[in-house]
Scaffold this active site. Sequence first.
Site, short mmCIF file in Angstrom:
data_model
loop_
_atom_site.label_atom_id
_atom_site.label_comp_id
_atom_site.label_asym_id
_atom_site.label_seq_id
_atom_site.Cartn_x
_atom_site.Cartn_y
_atom_site.Cartn_z
N GLU A 35 0.83 -1.21 0.00
CA GLU A 35 0.00 0.00 0.00
C GLU A 35 0.87 1.26 0.00
OE1 GLU A 35 -0.02 -2.57 2.03
OE2 GLU A 35 -2.05 -3.22 2.58
N CYS A 79 0.23 0.63 7.08
CA CYS A 79 -0.57 1.01 5.90
C CYS A 79 -1.92 1.57 6.31
CB CYS A 79 -0.70 -0.19 4.99
SG CYS A 79 0.93 -0.83 4.49
N ASP A 126 8.38 -9.05 7.70
CA ASP A 126 7.58 -8.01 7.05
C ASP A 126 6.56 -7.40 7.99
OD1 ASP A 126 7.39 -6.79 4.36
OD2 ASP A 126 5.28 -7.25 4.64
#
Lengths: 143, 143
Positions: free
Chosen positions: B52, B80, B140
Amino acid sequence: MDKFMQVAIDEARSGLNDGGIPIGSVLVRNGSIIGQGHNLRVQQGDPMAHAEISCLRNAGRIGHYRGSILYSTLMPCYLCAGAVVQFGIKKVIVGESRTFPGAKEFMESHGVEVVDLDLDECVAMMDDFINKNPELWNEDIGE
Amino acid sequence: MDKFMQVAIDEARSGLNDGGIPIGSVLVRNGSIIGQGHNLRVQQGDPMAHAEISCLRNAGRIGHYRGSILYSTLMPCYLCAGAVVQFGIKKVIVGESRTFPGAKEFMESHGVEVVDLDLDECVAMMDDFINKNPELWNEDIGE
């Protein structure tokens, strides 16, 4: 002056000298700087390049953020506070929040310790910038 | 299939083919795509380059996000979601949230409409990736 906040202020002033928005950030772990950066919206045409995001980007893939402290000359907005929460940064030290309240409560509600140094130097830097560039500032915070 | 979600899936698969994390995103305004991107953590060594964020970066300085819809193949994380809240994006459409619950409630608490299409294709894509690359995936999302 906190030596790491001084580096963040130097980052902010460096950005200002390049025509950018004067917000700087530093990531510290084990007493050492592992990343630093400043807002690059203007310089790179990148609305996501807030100071804290640039700083975390520059720190690179450090694996984990345990024990790290994020410094910013200004209270982080929701974008940057979201990064703090998502990546488990547990302490944030800011230069001021008088010119922008940011997302302090959001971070605190996720267990982040937020320390506001309330530095006149940081307030003056942002006040001067906002007065001279209100449209650029409003664009940066999505208003 | 929603045509914009298909573009987001194509972005995710493009990232996967480059050795990256298969998450894609598209920004739509007035029925047209104004930005698209995929996760680039691996490709650019940039932990902030979630799908995003890459999408919003690629959209550039569009001035305001009123009337825009952000698509993502996966429920946005706090980073995000923070961007969504900060920049006033009022609608988010996601491919799935079974493999990662993300920050749905945070967005909704700030007035964002979140639509979860719960697509088997998106679930399978992430399940397969996470099973093969658990460490990369945990990195992540900051775990």
